[in-house]
Structure formats: C-alpha cells, structure tokens
Motif scaffolding. Structure first.
Motif, mmCIF file in Angstrom:
data_model
loop_
_atom_site.group_PDB
_atom_site.id
_atom_site.type_symbol
_atom_site.label_atom_id
_atom_site.label_comp_id
_atom_site.label_asym_id
_atom_site.label_seq_id
_atom_site.Cartn_x
_atom_site.Cartn_y
_atom_site.Cartn_z
ATOM 1 N N ARG A 1 0.821 -1.217 0.000
ATOM 2 C CA ARG A 1 0.000 0.000 0.000
ATOM 3 C C ARG A 1 0.850 1.261 0.000
ATOM 4 N NH1 ARG A 1 -5.287 0.132 -1.021
ATOM 5 N NH2 ARG A 1 -5.715 1.624 0.659
ATOM 6 N N GLY A 2 2.129 1.048 0.135
ATOM 7 C CA GLY A 2 3.006 2.214 0.123
ATOM 8 C C GLY A 2 4.435 1.809 -0.145
ATOM 9 N N VAL A 3 5.193 2.747 -0.691
ATOM 10 C CA VAL A 3 6.619 2.537 -0.910
ATOM 11 C C VAL A 3 7.331 3.776 -0.387
ATOM 12 C CG1 VAL A 3 8.442 2.237 -2.612
ATOM 13 C CG2 VAL A 3 6.246 1.083 -2.932
ATOM 14 N N VAL A 4 8.265 3.572 0.530
ATOM 15 C CA VAL A 4 9.005 4.695 1.118
ATOM 16 C C VAL A 4 10.487 4.394 0.987
ATOM 17 C CG1 VAL A 4 9.402 6.058 3.201
ATOM 18 C CG2 VAL A 4 7.138 5.079 2.772
ATOM 19 N N SER A 5 11.212 5.407 0.533
ATOM 20 C CA SER A 5 12.655 5.238 0.370
ATOM 21 C C SER A 5 13.369 5.443 1.698
ATOM 22 C CB SER A 5 13.179 6.252 -0.648
ATOM 23 O OG SER A 5 14.588 6.260 -0.634
ATOM 24 N N LYS A 6 14.394 4.621 1.912
ATOM 25 C CA LYS A 6 15.194 4.802 3.128
ATOM 26 C C LYS A 6 16.010 6.087 3.074
ATOM 27 C CE LYS A 6 15.593 0.063 4.772
ATOM 28 N NZ LYS A 6 16.437 -1.139 4.912
#
Lengths: 421, 252
Positions: free
Chosen positions: B102-107
């Motif tokens: 449901r989501g993609v977040v970059s480190k």
C-alpha cells in the motif's frame, strides 16, 4: 569571439592637419560627425582657394582697366589674404569656422563689394572676374554654411545681397536686370542649399555616431553577458568547493562539475562561444540531454520524470543552452534551497507547428520572493536571457518557504517512432 | 479504532534498523521486529502495517523470501504492507505496489517524511513515492489507467512536477484538504490498476518491449510455486505458505 566591439574609425581630429587632403583623396576620412566636419573644412579650403585661383588671371587686366588701380590691387590682395587665412584656419581647426571669423570674413567681403563700386569699371561688374568681389562674397557665404547659428548666417546673407546690389546698381538696366536678379538669387539658392545639405549631413553623421555608440554599448553588454554566462556556474562550483564542511560525496560530484566548468571557461578565454560548447549543430534528444545534466547532480534528492518527452529532439544550440541553464538551476538548488525533494519533469505536446516541450524544475526548498529578490546572474543571464534569446520561454515562480519552480518551454520535433502522449 | 500511534511490525535484515526503528520513529508503536518475512508470518503480530525491506536475503538467511515475493506473502496473510527500501528502480517499485503493497518509502527520505508515510499507510492510504508519480502520469496519458476526474488529472500533473499542495492550491483555487482527497482517489486507482494489470499491459503503455517487465512483475498467484529456494534474482517471486487469517484484528 572575444572582440565583440565593432571597429570604429580613428578620431580624425587627432591626425595632423596636413594629412587631411591625402585622407580625403584616399577615402580615409571617417564617416563620423568629426569626420564630416573635417571633410567640410576641406570643402571650405577648396571653395576659397578655388575662388582665388579663378580671381588670379583677372588681376592684371583688372588693375589695367580700374579707375583706381591702387584700390583695386589692395582689394584683390585683401580678398586673396582672406581666402588664404580662412583656408588655413579651416585646415587647422578641421571643423567649422567660428562665428567671429565668419562675421569678419563677411564684413570684409561686404566692404570689398562696396569698394568695388569705386575701383571696378561699371561694364566689368557683371559676368567678368575683373569684378571678383561677388565671387569672393559667395565664397565667404559658402564658408559660413558650416557656421552654427542661423541668425548670424541669415544676417551675413542679407548684407552680402544688399552690398552686391549696390555693387552692380550702376550697371543695372532693363537689359541686364534679370542677370542682376539671377546673380542675387545665386547667393540665396546656393548658400541655402549648402546649408540645408550640410545640416542634413550633420544629422546623418550624428545618427551614425549614435548608432555606433549603441552598437558598441550592446556589444559590451553582450560581452559582459557572455562572460557572466561563461563564469557563473564555475563561480558557484568554486564557492561550493571552498566550503570546508562540504560532504565528501558532494565534493566528488562538485569536482566533476568543476572540470566541466573549467572547460567552458577555457573555451571562453580562447574566444570560442562557451554557450555553444559541445554543440555540433545537430539536434539532440531532450530526454538524454536532461538525464545527462541531472546525472551530474547525483548528490541532490532529485527525481527525473522524463517519459512524456521521449522522442523529442531539440536544436543543438538550444540543447547546449538548456544544459547550461538546467545546471545553473540545479546549482542554485544545491547552493541555496536546502530542498529535500527536487523534481525535473519533461513533457511534450503536439501543436500545429510541431512539438512544444516543457521542462519543469521544482524544489521544495526555502524559496524566495520573486517580486523583491534581485535575480542573480544564474537566473537572469544563464537561464532567462540565454534561453529566451533562443526562443525558449522561461517562467520562474517562487515563494518564501514554498520552494521554487522553473518552467522552460520551447519548440522541438518528435521522431515518429516515439510514442505520442 | 486504531490506537493513537500506529502499530507497526518491522521486517528488515539489518539489525541496526530493527533495533533503532522504535527510537528513530517515536510516533510509531513498534509491535515487533523480524529479520525475515517467514518469522513475521510465524509470529503474526497484530499490526496496522508491516514495514518491509525489499532486500532480505543475505549470507545468514540466503533463502529468505524477499522482493515482491515477500510483499505478496505478507499481503496474503492479511497485512497492509509498506515497503521501506533503498530500491529506486521505478519498475521494481511499481511491481511492489502491483504485489499489493500500500506504500513505498525510500530509506533515503528524512525520518519525519518516512514516519509520516508509514503512518498514512497504517491509516489506509496509498503512498506512492515521487519516483513513481511520473510513471503513473505516463500510464494515464497513454490511457492505460483511467482517471475520470479532471481535477484528479490536474493534481496528478502537479504532483508529477513536484508541486506542493500549497502551490497547487494557489493555482487551482482549492484547499489543501480537497487536493489531498483528489490525490487519495488517484492513488487508490493506481494501486488497483497495478494489481490488476498484466505486465504486458504496462509494457505496452510504457512503450517497453514484450517481456521487459516479466522479471520484475509479480506473476499471477497460481503461478507461484511451492519452491522456497533462493530465486536467481532477488526481486523475483519465491514461494511460501499463505495464511489468510487477518493479523490486523479488528482494524481491517
């Protein structure tokens, strides 16, 4: 080219006066306002010495037939002396006679006309050079055509006309009245025409000088701008490199950019167009171009969304300028914005004339007040002036605390194999 | 009702991430940390969202499920998944959403941004990273993804260009909350589209060659075999048992 200022003719007034004649013969007199004055002074010399030359053969016959030979000879010598003095003055000044000199010259011519009534036989006063006084007076008036001040010139013309009528009055009859009137009109017509033409030539020369000055100013401005365009990005890079707290990763990226900018500066110093550096005249792919530029800013939190402009090609000069402008924008972001996200977006749409592409550079940094902030060289010259000169529209919006957006829009062509979107 | 702080299970092979997550993101209630998705599924903690690293196999756990396989396994177990990874390749990130994340977040994002994104996913929103927004715009412009509302299209175009809600609001004369509503609708459409579209659909829309996405994209569920051996490439699907019971308790 480094030497953008157009060559102008050397200032003729700085040359020795005796060179004036050879300059005139060889067409070396400058077509400037000062050059015109110099040429007109030579015209005065020609008129006066020419008149003297025309008077010379009649000296002896004149003395022989004069009822007052001594007065005639003195008058002739006075006229000759005036011609020589005025010629020398014109050569030395290399410009128009002074008002006082003109007035004295005219007064002398009038006096000689009046004295002519005493020493020139009445039958020699029309149509002969024994009656040299009208020719001398015409020379004086033509010399005065260059004198500034209309009132003095009109007064001189009027008194000469009156004196001429007085000189010829004794010979006037119903048979030669038309000749007398024609001679009087000669003064009016020739002197007026010479003054009108002289005035017009002065205006032309003045306009030419103004145009040269404007061209020189524009060339200087253009040179300054090229220098600013060539050096701006390099200066920003050096400022970054001088920062002792610069992160090592950023320093590596900046060093690569520094090498590129050093090449641009060297191009400029070698007299080449650094804004066209790398432009081989061929069209370039917009996406590849933008990608190559953004790749040099890998230290920035940059997202490139370029798919919509796939297949668009831009003119080589536009591509070179766009690369430089994008670099300037991203240097600004790196240097000033403190942005956490930078987006470079490309789009294109078909138009009746071809393809219009748009490249948007947005950062979410600290922004600035576009109404109050004075644009630096980067935005003003490298981005705005350089691109608008090539037909690329530039719109920069920003607000303090809300980041900045630069929208660049230009014309290109889309290769047929690319997907139209 | 969700608790005030979202309950998060963290799956990451890096010990330092697992140990520091709760400290670095104090607005999140970390209910468990796991080096593999298999251990997550064994323990099945109740969580509003699973924060999942995409790279999970290493020398200590070479057979660990990872990539879209790990996402699909967690989603299949009923979790909301938010990928939290250094991965930046757009097609891999798109495949992650296609696998059900449901989501993609970059480190690479600042902690505050990452924390906000994870909280949003826990609350049921879809979080699409900036790097993917441009790709979504391409899908819409090429009529692969249908977005009916003109306002939604405008918001998508603004987001693709990096504009903030404040900037878009000034241009469109709309409030930030209204714009967020349009964006939420767009992201829901994107999520649904990616999960239902075939790789061929996406390839066609993006002008890619046939098969270019096959190695990235999650295969149909029935194509996933039982073999849990290490895949030839980390992002390809590996197998694993599925448990369909919801670990989110009453929060679904």
């Amino acid at each position: 080219m480094m030497a953008a200022v157009p060559p102008t003719a050397p200032t003729s007034t700085q040359r020795p006066w005796w060179h004036a004649l050879t300059d005139l013969v060889h067409g070396r007199i400058a077509t400037t306002a000062s050059g015109l004055e110099r040429a007109l002074s030579l015209l005065v010399v020609g008129i006066r010495l020419g008149t003297l030359l025309q008077m010379a053969p009649s000296l002896a016959p004149g003395v022989a037939v004069s009822q007052r030979p001594g007065l005639y000879l003195a008058s002739w010598i006075a006229a000759a002396a005036a011609a020589v003095v005025i010629s020398v003055l014109a050569l030395v000044r290399q410009g128009p006679l002074g008002r006082a000199v003109f007035a004295a010259d005219v007064v002398l011519a009038v006096v000689l006309l009046l004295l002519g009534g005493l020493c020139v036989p009445t039958d020699q006063r029309i149509g002969t050079w024994i009656g040299f006084q009208p020719g001398n007076a015409l020379g004086a008036l033509l010399s005065g055509a260059l004198v500034r001040g209309l009132g003095l010139w009109v007064a001189g013309l009027a008194v000469v006309v009156v004196a001429d009528v007085a000189f010829r009055w004794a010979q006037a009859s119903s048979d030669n009245a038309s000749t007398v009137i024609g001679n009087v009109l000669t003064y009016v017509v020739l002197v007026s025409v010479s003054r009108v033409v002289t005035t017009y030539m002065r205006r032309v020369a003045a306009d030419g000088d103004a145009a040269r000055a404007e061209a020189a100013a524009l060339a200087r401005r253009d040179e300054e701008r090229r220098a600013q365009v060539a050096l701006h990005n390099g200066a920003a890079i050096m400022r970054l490199l001088a920062d002792p707290d610069l992160d090592d990763g950023v320093r590596r990226a900046v060093r690569q950019e520094a090498e590129r900018e050093a090449r641009r500066m060297r191009s400029y110093l070698l007299g080449r167009r650094p804004d066209l550096d790398g432009d081989d005249g061929d069209e370039r792919g917009l996406v590849a171009l933008v990608l190559a530029t953004t790749a040099r800013f890998s230290d920035l939190p940059l997202h490139a969304a370029l798919d919509l402009a796939e297949g668009v090609r831009v003119d080589g000069a536009v591509g070179a300028a766009l690369d430089h402008a994008l670099a300037a924008l991203l240097l600004n972001v790196r240097d000033h914005s403190g942005a956490s996200t930078v987006v470079v977006h490309a789009d294109a749409e078909a138009t009746p004339d071809g393809t219009r592409w748009t490249v948007t550079v947005h950062d979410d940094g600290r922004g600035f007040d576009t109404d109050r902030a004075r644009w630096g060289v980067g935005l003003r010259e490298v981005v705005h002036a350089q691109l608008t000169e090539l037909g690329v529209d530039v719109e920069i919006t920003s607000r303090p605390g809300h980041g900045s957006t630069a929208v660049l829009t230009g014309a290109g062509a889309r290769v047929e194999s690319a997907r139209a979107v | 009702m969700p608790s005030e702080r979202p309950r998060v299970a963290v799956v990451d092979d890096a010990t330092v991430i697992r140990e520091s997550f709760a400290v670095l993101m104090p607005q999140i209630d970390v209910v468990g940390t796991f080096p593999t998705v298999e251990q997550l599924l064994d323990r099945r903690p109740a969580a509003d969202v699973v924060v999942l690293d995409l790279h999970l196999a290493n020398s200590a756990q070479p057979d660990s499920r990872q990539g879209v396989a790990a996402v699909r396994a967690a989603v299949g177990a009923g979790y909301r998944v938010c990928a939290y990874s250094q991965e930046e390749r757009r097609f891999v990130l798109a495949a992650t959403l296609a696998a059900g994340a449901r989501g993609v977040v970059s480190k690479a994002e600042p902690l505050a941004v990452a924390q906000e994104a994870i909280t949003a996913v826990a609350a049921g929103e879809v979080v699409i990273p900036q790097g993917l927004v441009g790709l979504v715009e391409v899908l819409v412009r090429r009529n692969s993804l249908t977005i009916l509302s003109e306002r939604q299209r405008q918001v998508l175009a603004g987001r693709a260009r990096g504009l903030t809600y404040a900037e878009m609001g000034a241009q469109l004369y709309l409030s930030e909350s209204t714009l967020r509503g349009y964006w939420a609708a767009v992201t829901e459409s994107v999520s649904a589209h990616l999960q239902h579209a075939t790789p061929a659909d996406i390839e066609h829309a993006l002008g890619l060659g046939p098969g270019d996405l096959l190695e990235h994209w999650p295969a149909p569920e029935d194509a996933v075999g039982p073999d849990a051996a290490a895949p030839p490439r980390w992002w390809q699907l590996a197998s694993g048992g599925r448990r369909r019971s919801s670990p989110r308790g009453g929060h679904q």
